[in-house]
Design an enzyme around this catalytic site. Structure first.
Site, mmCIF file in Angstrom:
data_model
loop_
_atom_site.group_PDB
_atom_site.id
_atom_site.type_symbol
_atom_site.label_atom_id
_atom_site.label_comp_id
_atom_site.label_asym_id
_atom_site.label_seq_id
_atom_site.Cartn_x
_atom_site.Cartn_y
_atom_site.Cartn_z
ATOM 1 N N HIS A 26 8.285 30.722 81.876
ATOM 2 C CA HIS A 26 8.707 32.054 81.375
ATOM 3 C C HIS A 26 7.550 32.986 81.697
ATOM 4 C CE1 HIS A 26 11.991 30.287 78.930
ATOM 5 N NE2 HIS A 26 11.183 29.248 78.941
ATOM 6 N N GLU A 207 16.093 20.719 73.895
ATOM 7 C CA GLU A 207 14.655 20.863 73.578
ATOM 8 C C GLU A 207 14.525 20.546 72.087
ATOM 9 O OE1 GLU A 207 13.199 24.911 73.847
ATOM 10 O OE2 GLU A 207 11.094 24.296 73.778
ATOM 11 N N ASP A 286 5.347 27.941 78.871
ATOM 12 C CA ASP A 286 4.644 29.160 78.450
ATOM 13 C C ASP A 286 3.149 28.852 78.450
ATOM 14 O OD1 ASP A 286 7.017 30.914 77.477
ATOM 15 O OD2 ASP A 286 7.362 28.961 76.554
HETATM 16 N N1 ADE Z 1 11.377 31.176 75.584
HETATM 17 C C1 ADE Z 1 10.138 30.973 76.020
HETATM 18 N N2 ADE Z 1 9.808 29.682 75.914
HETATM 19 C C2 ADE Z 1 10.895 29.039 75.414
HETATM 20 C C3 ADE Z 1 11.187 27.700 75.098
HETATM 21 N N3 ADE Z 1 10.304 26.710 75.257
HETATM 22 N N4 ADE Z 1 12.400 27.420 74.580
HETATM 23 C C4 ADE Z 1 13.293 28.382 74.405
HETATM 24 N N5 ADE Z 1 13.067 29.660 74.685
HETATM 25 C C5 ADE Z 1 11.877 29.991 75.197
HETATM 26 ZN ZN ZN Z 2 11.377 27.320 78.381
#
Ligand code: ADE
Ligand code: ZN
Length: 343
Positions: A26, A207, A286
């Protein structure tokens, strides 16, 4: 806590130097605290934390939502085309150092448009950095527009509409933000429209959410890649399906630890996913928030999991090219580079 065995120097070097593609980053999650503060000052934006150190100290997350709250606050410093360019350019420089030859970048336009930033500002700023990365670093890249799943499908449709004038500048759409309680089927109609438009489809699923969300991302959204997807391990039938179809999973090990999906890297299912024949890849998600860029993910994960060695390093890099949205001839050129690195 896991006791990480020191990584053999040859394996460390191989992991760092092998050519690779990054498919789950991201771009707003690459905003380092130093750049957040520099942009806040440049744009006259007030921040809730008094210093870079205080901001970094706040990066102690308990789950996905606790991270997202800080992540969206950090993105509030992005106002102008130059800001988006500077953010992405900083990422590309780090990616080049990590021997990333191709990157497919997620961006979250709704985080910006809801603050009054124009869609064109976001996309032009990112695109100019992508072009510069190709020209100055030899990195190829593409943009994937993500819809925020905590917002409505109607808002996703409005976002798609606002992005259509820039259609040549992004290759696909994704689905991110708070997963629990926001199943993929909430966005069935907007993804159907995106498919009609010829956009590639990816989605975060599995996730924090259950394996059923991975299934509906595949069956309802027709996702071509699953972002994260690690909770597939709870369903042997789903693992078998993912393996049989070579459905890519863009796995992000350090993210999974920082967001408490697993207690430690030693418990991470990456070796099991590879053993099951899945097209798993390693990515940073991230990196400014989770303690490292793509090579850090490789090195720490391999150090924590002695089952991972040279063969798995090769497979993961090869999978990253296989799973990328580029023509087959380009994939073959990168695989040839990879073979040379392992020769
Ligand atoms: N936005 C940024 N990182 C994310 C993640 N790991 N899961 C969901 N949305 C996100
Ligand atoms: Zn992500």
């Amino acid at each position: 806590m896991a006791h990480a065995t020191p990584l053999a120097p040859e394996l460390h070097t191989l992991l760092c130097r092998m050519p690779k593609a990054e498919l789950h980053i991201h771009i707003e999650g690459s905003l380092e605290p130093e750049l957040i503060f520099a942009l806040a000052q440049r744009n006259g934006v007030a921040l809730p934390h008094p210093s870079v150190e205080a901001l970094r100290a706040a990066y102690a997350f308990t789950d996905l939502q606790s991270f997202l709250d800080i992540y969206y606050a950090g993105a509030s410093v992005l106002l102008h085309e130059q800001d988006f360019h500077d953010m992405a350019w900083a990422y590309f420089q780090r990616a080049a150092a990590d021997h990333v030859v191709h990157a497919e970048l997620f961006f979250d336009p709704q985080t910006h448009t809801e603050r009054g930033v124009a869609m064109g500002t976001v996309i032009h700023g990112l695109r100019s950095a992508c072009e510069r990365a190709q020209a100055e670093l030899g990195i190829s890249s593409a943009l994937i527009l993500c819809f925020l799943r905590h917002l409505s499908e109607e808002e996703a449709f409005a976002t798609l509409e606002a992005a259509l004038p820039y259609r040549p500048h992004f290759i696909g759409v994704g689905l991110d933000s708070s997963e629990r309680g926001h199943p993929p089927e909430k966005f069935a109609r907007v993804f159907a429209r995106c498919r009609e438009l010829g956009l590639h489809i990816v989605a975060h699923a599995g996730e924090e959410g259950p394996p059923a969300y991975i299934e509906s991302a595949l069956d309802v959204l027709k996702a071509e890649r699953i972002d994260h997807g690690v909770r597939c391990t709870e369903s042997p039938a789903l693992v078998a399906r993912l393996a049989a179809t070579r459905m890519p999973l863009t796995v992000c090990p350090l993210s999974n630890i920082k967001l408490c999906v697993y207690g430690s890297l030693a418990e991470h299912p990456l070796p099991a996913l590879l053993d099951a024949g899945l097209c798993a890849t390693v990515n940073s998600d991230d990196p400014a928030y989770f303690g490292g860029y793509i090579n850090q993910n490789f090195v720490e994960t391999f150090a924590a999991l002695p089952q991972l060695g040279r063969a798995q390093a090769y497979q993961l890099a090869r999978n990253s090219f296989e799973a990328s949205f580029v023509p087959a001839a380009q994939k073959q050129r990168w695989v040839a580079q990879l073979d040379a690195a392992f020769a």
